[in-house]
Write an enzyme that holds these catalytic residues in place. Structure first.
Site, short mmCIF file in Angstrom:
data_model
loop_
_atom_site.label_atom_id
_atom_site.label_comp_id
_atom_site.label_asym_id
_atom_site.label_seq_id
_atom_site.Cartn_x
_atom_site.Cartn_y
_atom_site.Cartn_z
N SER A 127 0.82 -1.21 0.00
CA SER A 127 0.00 0.00 0.00
C SER A 127 0.85 1.26 0.00
CB SER A 127 -0.89 0.00 1.25
OG SER A 127 -1.54 1.25 1.43
N TYR A 152 -2.32 -0.15 10.01
CA TYR A 152 -2.51 -0.83 8.73
C TYR A 152 -1.26 -0.70 7.86
CZ TYR A 152 -3.89 -1.29 3.84
OH TYR A 152 -3.93 -1.63 2.51
#
Length: 333
Positions: A127, A152
């Site tokens: 990501s 995350y």
């Protein structure tokens, strides 16, 4: 070619599975059907994108090592494309076990077994969140510091470290896919564009965090899938044990207000918003350096924001979709 696609009921996973099936590849598709957001949406992806092509998704929890072993011992795979994860940066601290189970335990189980079985290619979703609030104009795989703000993002950076650290133990090649804000039809209902469209079409109250000045390098899903497919092919030309990460983004950031204005113009309505303070896990800006991607596969994401959002609006205006948009949005905080 036989592929394993994890997270196949998810947004990117369902589109990738469909693409591979249409290309004539053999695909084994798995998902744990997490209840993070509407299971109805996940089943709708399966019934609209995958089942018509003759495939059903197997329900498997990758955090269960025995299930992973059984799965990977049942087939000989050429490539594993691991997209299953707990998404989003705003999951509250009280629910961080979701990240630990899906993004760490499940990932480690799969990576370990892929290497034990000497599967040639292992691609996994990383990501843009790994960069945090980078000061660089373009976020580069080689040059930019990785300093994630969110738990995350930290789990995704951990995935990259694990892939690099074990590369000498197996011939498996690994490649992390640093996705930059992928959007499109059948997307995730916790993402801004999805909720803005639900507001414009159904009157759903869009929860806007901050003043809308945050910048995102939005990547249309078809561009992202095209990149993943080509990156898998290219990875096969690398030496055994090769490990790298690649940005999947076009390097053209837009603000949230740009997105709102574009969607308002497309629908000819005004969005209904509920303003909240900026979330501390949200980075200020993302912008991909796409040079590595271009050097590897010859292209990079090029769909304009207006063109991509126009496709999403057309999808959302389908009667079977519009009637469920609000419920899908309300299924996740």
């Amino acid at each position: 070619m036989r592929y394993l696609v994890t997270g196949a009921a998810g947004f990117i996973g369902s589109h990738l599975t469909r693409n591979l099936l249409l290309s004539g590849a053999e695909v084994v598709a798995v998902d744990n059907f997490s209840d993070y957001y509407s299971l109805d949406l996940k089943r709708a992806r399966e019934s609209n994108l995958i089942s018509p092509l003759g495939l059903n998704i197997s329900r498997i929890d990758l955090a269960d090592g025995e299930q992973v072993t059984k799965l990977l011992n049942s087939y000989v795979f050429d490539s594993v494309i691991h997209l299953a994860a707990q998404p989003g940066v705003r999951v509250p601290l009280s629910q961080h076990q979701r990240y630990i189970s899906s993004n760490l335990t499940a990932y480690a189980n799969l990576l370990t077994k892929v290497r034990e079985n000497s599967i040639p290619n292992f691609l996994y979703a990383s990501s843009s969140s790994v960069y945090g609030n980078s000061n660089d104009q373009l976020f580069s795989e080689q040059g930019s510091i990785t300093d994630p703000l969110s738990f995350y993002g930290a789990t995704k950076l951990t995935n990259e470290v694990l892939a690099r650290s074990g590369r000498h133990e197996s011939p498996t090649r690994t490649r992390g896919l640093r996705f930059f804000t992928v959007y499109g039809p059948w997307g995730r209902p916790d993402m801004a564009y999805f909720r803005i469209i639900a507001s414009l079409l159904n009157g759903f109250e869009f929860p806007q965090y901050g003043n809308g000045s945050v910048l995102r390098d939005f990547t249309f899903v078809d561009d992202a899938i095209n990149a993943v497919v080509k990156l898998n092919v290219q990875l096969s030309s690398e030496e055994e044990g090769h490990s790298d990460v690649v940005n999947i983004g076009g390097g053209h950031p837009y603000s949230l207000m740009d997105m709102i204005e574009t969607l308002q113009n497309l629908v000819a309505k005004k969005v209904k918003t509920n303003l909240s303070p900026t979330n501390p896990n949200d980075v200020i800006r993302t912008c991909a350096d796409s040079q590595l991607l271009k050097s590897l596969v010859g292209t990079s994401p090029a769909t304009s924001l207006e063109e991509g959002l126009s496709e999403v609006v057309k999808w959302a205006q389908r009667q079977d979709v519009q009637s469920k948009l609000t419920a899908w949005c309300e299924s996740v905080s």
